[in-house]
Motif scaffolding. Structure first.
Motif, short mmCIF file in Angstrom:
data_model
loop_
_atom_site.label_atom_id
_atom_site.label_comp_id
_atom_site.label_asym_id
_atom_site.label_seq_id
_atom_site.Cartn_x
_atom_site.Cartn_y
_atom_site.Cartn_z
N LYS A 1 -20.51 -32.05 16.77
CA LYS A 1 -19.54 -30.99 16.49
C LYS A 1 -19.59 -30.53 15.04
N LEU A 2 -20.19 -31.34 14.17
CA LEU A 2 -20.28 -30.93 12.77
C LEU A 2 -21.24 -29.75 12.66
N GLU A 3 -20.79 -28.71 11.99
CA GLU A 3 -21.61 -27.50 11.89
C GLU A 3 -22.81 -27.68 10.97
N ASP A 4 -22.63 -28.46 9.91
CA ASP A 4 -23.73 -28.69 8.98
C ASP A 4 -24.62 -29.81 9.50
N GLU A 5 -25.90 -29.51 9.68
CA GLU A 5 -26.82 -30.48 10.28
C GLU A 5 -27.00 -31.72 9.41
N ARG A 6 -27.05 -31.53 8.10
CA ARG A 6 -27.20 -32.68 7.21
C ARG A 6 -25.98 -33.59 7.30
N SER A 7 -24.79 -32.99 7.39
CA SER A 7 -23.57 -33.79 7.53
C SER A 7 -23.59 -34.58 8.84
N CYS A 8 -24.12 -33.97 9.88
CA CYS A 8 -24.23 -34.65 11.17
C CYS A 8 -25.14 -35.86 11.06
N VAL A 9 -26.28 -35.70 10.41
CA VAL A 9 -27.22 -36.81 10.25
C VAL A 9 -26.60 -37.92 9.40
N ASP A 10 -25.93 -37.53 8.32
CA ASP A 10 -25.29 -38.53 7.46
C ASP A 10 -24.24 -39.32 8.22
#
Length: 273
Positions: free
Chosen positions: A129-138
């Motif tokens: 659900k996180l829009e930012d892909e880097r935030s999702c990976v983190d």
């Protein structure tokens, strides 16, 4: 169950629920912590007017049906394309993790394995659900490390907690499995082997739980190997690899934001010797 079907369907599609999301998040957290608080009639520590002894509120974890209903609630809200969950992940994620790594769910003999797998899938959906892909990976990386340190590699935790940690990591994807789960298998497998091969005829339940952990590892690693062979085949044909896999490989852990550990740290319990 069927009675909740129309309600869950509405939660999945209603475009006007965003103002209620903080209340849903608070409800989920309160349900997960219900066992720690006394019921209203016994809040003062004295019997109610009817003379009954004070009782504590029943934990949601004691009923497998209640566990599934709470996960269904969160899953329906997460699936609603009109809602933003990012501000409330830090509240709900620890609850979902607790369904993975808690020692006991439901009554003895019930299929708690199914609930743990559902919680793992929900974890992946919440990260997505996180829009930012880097935030999702983190976030995926931090959750996976939490599952390793607070579940898989904690020898004091029950095998049911180990199973939940393995399933949760595997649900987060092949890259997380490769970078977080696989490096710990050389240490974990000998310990699991002892539970599988030792003469524990007096405790067949623990041996069965060890087999379930082994099965979860084989599924996770097998899925990873299958994906690796597929990507190798794509490269041999000079076809581009999936953009998502490429972006995940360039991403790293760390960073601020959601702390998924607070509720999960108290959820595991001791070994099911």
């Amino acid at each position: 169950g069927g009675e909740l079907g129309p309600v869950l369907a509405s939660l999945r599609s209603d475009p006007g629920l965003q103002p209620l999301v903080p209340y849903f998040a608070s409800f989920v957290v309160k349900q997960a912590r219900a066992a720690k608080a006394p019921s209203a009639s016994g809040a003062s520590g004295t019997p109610s007017s009817g003379g009954a002894a004070p009782q504590k509120a029943k934990s949601v974890y004691a009923s497998l049906g209640a566990c599934q209903a709470l996960l269904d609630l969160v899953q329906s809200l997460v699936a609603n394309l009109h809602l933003s969950w990012e501000r409330y992940l830090h509240q709900v994620l620890p609850v979902v993790i607790s369904f993975l790594v808690r020692k006991n769910l439901g009554r003895a003999g019930e299929d708690h394995w199914k609930v743990r797998r559902q919680a793992g899938r929900l974890l992946a959906e919440m990260c997505a659900k996180l829009e930012d892909e880097r935030s999702c990976v983190d976030l995926q990386t931090r959750i996976a490390r939490t599952l390793v340190t607070g579940g898989l590699m904690d020898a004091g935790k029950a095998l049911t907690s180990h199973f939940g940690a393995i399933v949760g990591i595997a649900c987060l994807g092949d890259l997380v499995t490769e970078n977080v789960l696989v490096p710990h298998l050389s240490t974990y497998m000998p310990c699991l082997g002892e539970a599988l091969t030792s003469s524990q005829a007096a405790n067949p339940l623990q041996q069965y739980e060890a087999y379930r952990c082994l099965e979860a590892i084989l599924v996770a690693v097998g899925t990873l190997l299958h994906a690796s062979e597929y990507n190798t085949l794509l490269r041999s044909r000079k076809e581009p690899a999936a953009p998502l896999i490429a972006s995940l490989r360039s991403g790293g852990g760390g960073g601020g934001g959601v702390n998924p550990t607070s509720e999960a740290e108290a959820a595991g319990g001791g070994s099911s010797a």
